[in-house]
Design a protein around this motif. Structure first.
Motif, mmCIF file in Angstrom:
data_model
loop_
_atom_site.group_PDB
_atom_site.id
_atom_site.type_symbol
_atom_site.label_atom_id
_atom_site.label_comp_id
_atom_site.label_asym_id
_atom_site.label_seq_id
_atom_site.Cartn_x
_atom_site.Cartn_y
_atom_site.Cartn_z
ATOM 1 N N PHE B 93 -19.342 0.596 -27.023
ATOM 2 C CA PHE B 93 -18.433 -0.416 -26.560
ATOM 3 C C PHE B 93 -18.136 -0.030 -25.114
ATOM 4 O O PHE B 93 -17.623 1.018 -24.931
ATOM 5 N N PRO B 98 -10.884 -6.808 -16.934
ATOM 6 C CA PRO B 98 -11.462 -8.242 -17.053
ATOM 7 C C PRO B 98 -12.250 -8.360 -15.458
ATOM 8 O O PRO B 98 -13.027 -9.151 -15.522
ATOM 9 N N ASN B 100 -13.896 -6.505 -13.906
ATOM 10 C CA ASN B 100 -15.313 -5.623 -13.591
ATOM 11 C C ASN B 100 -16.356 -6.626 -13.790
ATOM 12 O O ASN B 100 -16.481 -7.472 -14.553
ATOM 13 N N PHE B 102 -18.975 -7.092 -15.401
ATOM 14 C CA PHE B 102 -19.824 -6.991 -16.516
ATOM 15 C C PHE B 102 -21.470 -7.856 -16.617
ATOM 16 O O PHE B 102 -22.244 -7.304 -16.899
ATOM 17 N N ASN B 103 -21.349 -8.789 -15.882
ATOM 18 C CA ASN B 103 -22.619 -9.587 -15.743
ATOM 19 C C ASN B 103 -23.990 -8.903 -15.096
ATOM 20 O O ASN B 103 -25.115 -8.665 -15.874
ATOM 21 N N PHE B 106 -25.011 -6.191 -17.869
ATOM 22 C CA PHE B 106 -25.457 -6.995 -19.113
ATOM 23 C C PHE B 106 -26.990 -7.513 -18.780
ATOM 24 O O PHE B 106 -27.910 -7.249 -19.288
ATOM 25 N N ILE B 129 -25.240 -2.292 -27.627
ATOM 26 C CA ILE B 129 -24.079 -2.295 -26.501
ATOM 27 C C ILE B 129 -23.263 -3.590 -26.110
ATOM 28 O O ILE B 129 -23.915 -4.616 -26.193
ATOM 29 N N SER B 130 -22.071 -3.506 -26.277
ATOM 30 C CA SER B 130 -21.439 -4.474 -25.954
ATOM 31 C C SER B 130 -20.319 -4.326 -24.849
ATOM 32 O O SER B 130 -19.963 -3.249 -24.558
ATOM 33 N N GLY B 131 -19.601 -5.515 -24.232
ATOM 34 C CA GLY B 131 -18.702 -5.162 -23.399
ATOM 35 C C GLY B 131 -17.474 -5.417 -23.879
ATOM 36 O O GLY B 131 -17.243 -6.514 -24.465
ATOM 37 N N VAL B 132 -16.175 -4.805 -23.498
ATOM 38 C CA VAL B 132 -14.864 -5.001 -23.951
ATOM 39 C C VAL B 132 -14.073 -4.934 -22.559
ATOM 40 O O VAL B 132 -13.485 -3.974 -22.094
ATOM 41 N N PRO B 133 -13.675 -6.352 -22.472
ATOM 42 C CA PRO B 133 -12.692 -6.514 -21.315
ATOM 43 C C PRO B 133 -11.148 -6.255 -21.576
ATOM 44 O O PRO B 133 -10.942 -6.855 -22.533
#
Lengths: 365, 365
Positions: B93, B98, B100, B102-103, B106, B129-133
């Motif tokens: 994670f 928020p 940041n 992330f795009n 990814f 893998i995941s993103g957690v804002p």
């Protein structure tokens, strides 16, 4: 066309963005809600995890993304309230291809959490939202880690354009004039893809977990029937117009085909049965008008062909622009969709046309 | 200043982006690696989950984001190889605020996964893998859901600018001239924030799980010592220059203070002891030069004050620009950093200066 790197809804919140042109998808989510409630109630009668892990596959980026999550939360809160249970924690995984605009979703989360807290109070189950980029035709989650998988308007997208479509001249999907080899190529690609999708999810979903899918399909046995193909035949017609005026190369049009397939209930059931990991609990149809503003719930709707033409064309543009731009270049897009708007308007003035939606709920064996 | 909505590294991959100006942070990750290895080896001697769930808090967006993940994967693979165990699945994670980018992370994942498969083969443990804002001063994950929490260069950022800094005139952090009330306000904010951070993580981490943090700190008891403050005092000096030339309002400078604190080992240990959820396994210091290109491993490095000035200023700009722009407006930024570059260059020509890094490994009781 490398589908995973090309297929994505138009990001941001501009006039042509998916975010502002996804009312068909929103209507489908709303019409699928009774089935969603039934599925979650049923799931919650057998499973009471302290943390319910939910994935939404093909979440896109726009108001619909969090609408789905809101609905799931509402339904679970209602079930817990009725059954006098403490709400579970909810871990939500929003999945889409890596080109999806996750930043926009993430920026809207503080506001979403704020509203949730206001509505439900601090006492209700916490919700933890994350983004998972990747194709759902590959593994996305650890083994047996999910209780509920949701997907709306995504599974009709194939992992690739089927091979063997050289003879599909003047069409961009299955059309009335498509030779039988084209129909076969599309169906077989869907069979491979949907079967793989089920196998992958079966590895990720716990025993007794559910999968709930809404996607475009058809009632007719004929894969070139109007209900599933005509919206794309009109786009092909607009492209043909541009070919005849020398604005698009003939060969360029012939080599473009959409990576999607709209199956029948029978085709879907057969794949589920052969793949073998899931039991079908429910499979239903519902319709959404091409111009989804034209809905029974919208009593103020007055038909105007130009407005409806625009609405439909914008919706299709938000979905298809990334693929069209990659193949034909950006220069033709405005012109193409201006022609398409007229073709759709003309058609709708003669005949109201609907998208056929298939909704299926399954349990992991 | 609303820190969660303002604080973010500069996104994208432009000249002033964090992605291109994060060599200090990269060097710190590399210097922390031996400690990381020790922690993971130790963790893996007591816990063998089929799926190891790892979070990186304050992951930012750039080459360092996935570098940390690569290191964790490498270390785990090596441990499994040595112990003749099957590699676990890894659920990662990536957390940041928020805002940041992330795009960008990814979009780089398909390539990352591709390389991983090439290096490790299909047989090795899968990585998801995941993103957690969200802010790490709030809950980010379900209860007892993580085995390992990593964070590099993030925990020195506070949840807000401390209150009661009205007397901190002409400074933007603790400076030589700051009155005692300012030091107290900063320390107390850090105590509240770090204590809350530990409590929140203790809810999210399984019993026996680890937390591994690298962040900026200081060896000196004096909170205005050069090792932790001078880099910001020079930025204050550049702003003062602009005040004296009428380019920045006096009051504007006086009302700007950075939301960060660089603690001593003693301060950190005291907070961990009082909070009570974790045992400190290891706490060490290491240094990174302001211009991290000036490193023992970089034998080709030849000091040039202008180049080093630029390197340092770019690194600080990538980190601080979002906050400075919000407070002072965009118009002053280029001018400010051009002055800052000179001030840093001048200082480095007289004295090589280092960031003091604190690395701490803890076990959840």
């Amino acid at each position: 066309m490398e589908v995973p790197s090309v297929l994505h809804m138009i990001g941001g919140d501009g006039e042509t963005s998916y975010s502002n042109n996804s009312i068909v998808q929103k209507t489908a989510i709303s019409k699928a809600r009774p089935f969603l409630e039934a599925t979650l109630t049923d799931l919650y009668c057998t499973t009471f995890p302290e943390c319910l892990r939910v994935a939404d596959l093909g979440c896109s980026s726009g108001p619909n993304t969090l609408l789905v999550i809101s609905e799931i939360i509402e339904v679970i809160e209602a079930i817990c309230h009725e059954k006098n249970r403490i709400s579970p924690e909810l871990q939500v995984f929003l999945n889409d291809l890596p080109g999806n605009d996750f930043n926009s979703i993430f920026k809207s989360l503080p506001n979403f959490y704020g509203k949730l807290k206001k509505q439900k109070g601090e006492e209700s189950g916490r919700c933890f939202i994350s983004g998972v980029p990747g194709s759902f035709y590959g593994r996305l989650f650890p083994s047996t880690s999910l209780h509920f998988v949701h997907s709306s308007y995504s599974v009709h997208w194939l992992s690739q354009v089927p091979r063997g479509l050289e003879s599909n001249k003047g069409n961009i999907y299955i059309g009335k004039a498509s030779p039988p080899g084209v129909l076969k190529a599309y169906l077989e690609q869907f069979q491979r893809d949907f079967s793989k999708f089920l196998t992958l999810r079966s590895q990720e979903i716990v025993h007794g977990g559910r999968i709930f899918l809404t996607f475009l399909g058809r009632r007719s046995a004929d894969p070139s029937s109007k209900e599933c193909c005509y919206i794309w035949e009109l786009l092909a017609k607009s492209l043909m117009n541009m070919v005849s005026e020398g604005l698009v190369e003939d060969a360029k049009l012939d080599s473009f085909n959409l990576p999607c397939y709209l199956p029948t209930a029978g085709e879907v059931r057969a794949i589920v049965a052969v793949e073998g990991s899931f039991i079908v609990d429910q499979l239903e149809f519902f319709d959404v008008n091409w111009d989804a503003n034209d809905d029974d719930n919208n009593k103020d709707f007055v038909f105007d062909k130009c407005t409806s033409g625009k609405n439909v064309a914008k919706g299709i543009r938000a979905v298809a622009e990334s693929m069209l731009t990659t193949h034909f270049g950006e220069a033709i897009i405005d012109d193409l969709f201006s022609r398409y708007t007229e073709h759709v308007a003309e058609h709708l003035s003669k005949e109201k046309t609907k998208h056929v939606n298939l909704v299926i709920s399954m349990t992991k064996k």
